[in-house]
Design an enzyme around this catalytic site. Sequence first.
Site, PDB file in Angstrom:
ATOM      1  N   SER A  52       0.890  -1.155   0.000  1.00  0.00           N
ATOM      2  CA  SER A  52       0.000   0.000   0.000  1.00  0.00           C
ATOM      3  C   SER A  52       0.925   1.200   0.000  1.00  0.00           C
ATOM      4  O   SER A  52       1.803   1.292   0.827  1.00  0.00           O
ATOM      5  CB  SER A  52      -0.871   0.026   1.241  1.00  0.00           C
ATOM      6  OG  SER A  52      -0.580  -1.058   2.058  1.00  0.00           O
ATOM      7  N   CYS A  53       0.726   2.048  -0.972  1.00  0.00           N
ATOM      8  CA  CYS A  53       1.644   3.196  -1.105  1.00  0.00           C
ATOM      9  C   CYS A  53       1.613   4.041   0.148  1.00  0.00           C
ATOM     10  O   CYS A  53       0.621   4.124   0.826  1.00  0.00           O
ATOM     11  CB  CYS A  53       1.222   4.081  -2.271  1.00  0.00           C
ATOM     12  SG  CYS A  53       1.361   3.250  -3.815  1.00  0.00           S
ATOM     13  N   LEU A  54       2.726   4.695   0.387  1.00  0.00           N
ATOM     14  CA  LEU A  54       2.804   5.584   1.553  1.00  0.00           C
ATOM     15  C   LEU A  54       2.241   6.944   1.212  1.00  0.00           C
ATOM     16  O   LEU A  54       2.574   7.522   0.232  1.00  0.00           O
ATOM     17  CB  LEU A  54       4.260   5.764   1.915  1.00  0.00           C
ATOM     18  CG  LEU A  54       4.691   4.894   3.049  1.00  0.00           C
ATOM     19  CD1 LEU A  54       6.048   5.319   3.519  1.00  0.00           C
ATOM     20  CD2 LEU A  54       3.701   4.974   4.183  1.00  0.00           C
TER      21      LEU A  54
END
Lengths: 410, 102
Positions: B100-102
């Site tokens: 999950s992208c930051l």
Amino acid sequence: MKRLVILGAGTAGTMMANHLHKSLNRPEWEITIIDEKEEHHYQPGYLFLPFDIYEPEDIVKTIDEFIPKDVHLVRSGIDKIEADSNKVLLSNGDVLHYDVLIIATGAKIAPEEIPGMQDEAWHKSVFDFYTFEGSLALRNKLREWEGGRLVVHITEMPIKCPVAPLEFAFLADSYFKNKHMRERVEITFVTPLSGAFTKPKATEALDHLLAEKQIHIESDFAIERVDSINKKIVDYGGREIPFDLLVTVPTNKGDECIERSGLGDDLNFVPTNKATLQSLAHDNIFVLGDASNIPASKAGSVAHFEAEILTENILRFIHGEPLKEEFDGHANCFIETGGGKALLIDFNYTHEPVEGTFPFPGVGPLRLLKESRMNHMGKLAFRWIYWNMLLKGTHIPFVSATMQEAGKEF
Amino acid sequence: MEKQICGKVIHVNEEGYLTDLNEWTPEIAEELAKEYDITLSPRHWEVLKYLQSEHKNNVPLSIRKIGKSNVVDIKEFYALFPQGPLKISSKIAGIPKPASCL
Ligand SMILES: Cc1cc2nc3c(=O)[nH]c(=O)nc-3n(C[C@H](O)[C@H](O)[C@H](O)COP(=O)(O)OP(=O)(O)OC[C@H]3O[C@@H](n4cnc5c(N)ncnc54)[C@H](O)[C@@H]3O)c2cc1C
């Protein structure tokens, strides 16, 4: 004469205007920056406004005071980019030709993505704090709220400043303690992730803090809808979480002008080379800040590091030199933990947040991943640094654009 | 880390995700699915194949994307892989846990 056009005069666009007006060769190059707004908001302040820590005037200034005089500021909506003919169509009917384009249109909330989120209860019992209006409405609500179930919720990733919702929960804990009503408030933190944060080491530290502050966490929650009549959120698996006051971070998306231009992914973020910041589809389009799809935090500190590297790459591009593949995803965030303390995390594409000291190896004075009063002072000082240094593109002493590894415990 | 499954040794990371898709076989998928009390139906297989092909094309995966894929909607995705559909289905498909992208 050649023209460089910057779309968006928020954090990232303003920094680029300041960098480039110093480094681009004049009068050969003309720089134009476009934004539809009059005001520049210090968005990190939206976190503090609801708790009466900042006043609206602390976080709002005008756009033009940060744009150099010899940069042409155009106040208009951006309708569409026609990348194949190097043109930007403005809502005021004007058409601008560009040689180099920088997209810095940011990200914004899209509550309409979740059924029920934005109905009659919006800004009455369901709030966001990612907009000025939401944050202010929430302040007014909190001032008179008598307690009950407070649910702090993240809809889906990625979001701007991914730690802000956690900070909100921590600050809420302090706020209610100070108002001597903590025992009347139940705080639940609801996230689509498997833990408090996306990176394992920081999650450990943060999970611990949540437990200490008696903030209940509900993880792996993928929201399907908000049921504002029965006051609950429901996920795709049928899980339900009741609330009296819902503070949600809706889906974050890039601006619709990206969609209209056919330049975005399914969330309107522009596919971008994560090391050079050049758009993947067009050589003469560069993207920085929240508008890009790179796997780095959507944060002002990231935009600051990007701006230093992008300035150099734009000069290289103009001179026909190969671009530097230098951006490493460096992010540096203070995390307010309430009670006048904060954590500091520093990380990049490959290294997750670690313990150590910052910015001087072994000395600090700021401590990574440890709660301290000094870090909290750092977070408050960030507002001053933002207005006085970051936007103006001043290099912050001792803090490098790429991450430094000394003094950290990997 | 190594893991014994169907009489074979496969390599997994500390969360149990295969580190080499080449080691994946349908039998391994069935065994991994059992760990979640899932019996793989033809619908499950369609989703797993889709995930693998997206992974091979370097497309980052998200629940949202899968919901819009025309392969499966989010409701069904949850019904097929209850609790954490993306995490569980990627593990069974032998591909890395989606970041999950930051
Ligand atoms: C609650 C909250 C807390 C945060 N806390 C922190 C923090 O502690 N530390 C940190 O580093 N970062 C923090 N951030 C994130 C930070 O504010 C953003 O990452 C940063 O502002 C991104 O800059 P940007 O230039 O990409 O986008 P923005 O600053 O949002 O600018 C985009 C600009 O583009 C303009 N624009 C967009 N579309 C159009 C159009 N079609 N026509 C005309 N103009 C257009 C907009 O008007 C806007 O001015 C926080 C954000 C929020 C919401």
